[in-house]
Design a protein around this motif. Sequence first.
Motif, PDB file in Angstrom:
ATOM      1  N   SER A   2      -5.260  -0.599   0.095  1.00  0.00           N
ATOM      2  CA  SER A   2      -5.370  -0.687   0.840  1.00  0.00           C
ATOM      3  C   SER A   2      -6.442  -2.159   1.731  1.00  0.00           C
ATOM      4  CB  SER A   2      -6.311  -0.754   0.966  1.00  0.00           C
ATOM      5  OG  SER A   2      -7.128  -2.936   0.009  1.00  0.00           O
ATOM      6  N   SER A 145      -2.012  -0.225  -8.840  1.00  0.00           N
ATOM      7  CA  SER A 145      -1.906   0.129  -7.421  1.00  0.00           C
ATOM      8  C   SER A 145      -1.905  -1.116  -6.538  1.00  0.00           C
ATOM      9  CB  SER A 145      -3.060   1.050  -7.021  1.00  0.00           C
ATOM     10  OG  SER A 145      -2.961   2.299  -7.659  1.00  0.00           O
ATOM     11  N   SER A 208      -4.705   4.711  -2.859  1.00  0.00           N
ATOM     12  CA  SER A 208      -3.766   4.905  -1.749  1.00  0.00           C
ATOM     13  C   SER A 208      -4.503   5.258  -0.472  1.00  0.00           C
ATOM     14  CB  SER A 208      -2.751   5.998  -2.101  1.00  0.00           C
ATOM     15  OG  SER A 208      -1.934   5.612  -3.187  1.00  0.00           O
TER      16      SER A 208
END
Length: 217
Positions: A2, A145, A208
């Motif tokens: 993020s 990620s 996330s």
Amino acid sequence: MSCARAVASRSLWPVRTCGGPRTLSAYGRRIGVRFRSSGMILDSGSQTAVGRILRVDHAGEYGANRIYAGQMAILGRSSVGPVIQKMWDQEKDHLKKFSELMVTFRVRPTVLMPFWNVVGFTLGAGTALLGKEGAMACTVAVEESIAHHYNNQIRTLMEDPEKYEELLQVLKKFRDEELEHHDIGLEHDAELAPAYAVLKKVIQAGCSAAIYLSERF
């Protein structure tokens, strides 16, 4: 491994036009803006999208730096210390580049930076306390990620590759380096970490959440 609106949403802009720089109202209409250091021309909608990308990527690279700092605090003098340091040095370069782009595109960092400072270091140090396998498991989870997130951003920007050429080059380079870190983690026994599958799933869920929050705040 993020948000608030970028400065494009402010009511007044300094912009460069054919006749030189002047100030125009950006409220209620789209304005083409050329950023002197990048050559990219963005209207207000594109600037907002780029602002979200830069804000979350800057936060992600900052968090990655804090993770490696935590790992080095525990494992810096171990046999795996130089490996971690090499990956950390690349993350420092990533953070430096995004910091420069934040200035270029007039984007403020997420307000959650102090939180990611603590969480990142704690995650790095905590997994390192499990041994090199734990640290490498964290690296695999986070870098996977981040690489996935970069891929999503690249696909979005590829809708107009000429407009976003510079930013695409940066994201692709950094994506490839994150994947290298992921592979290094696997090569250094990440999968031998205690409860590897669970640990990886938990860390990636946290990533996330961090991406979601950093984009918006």
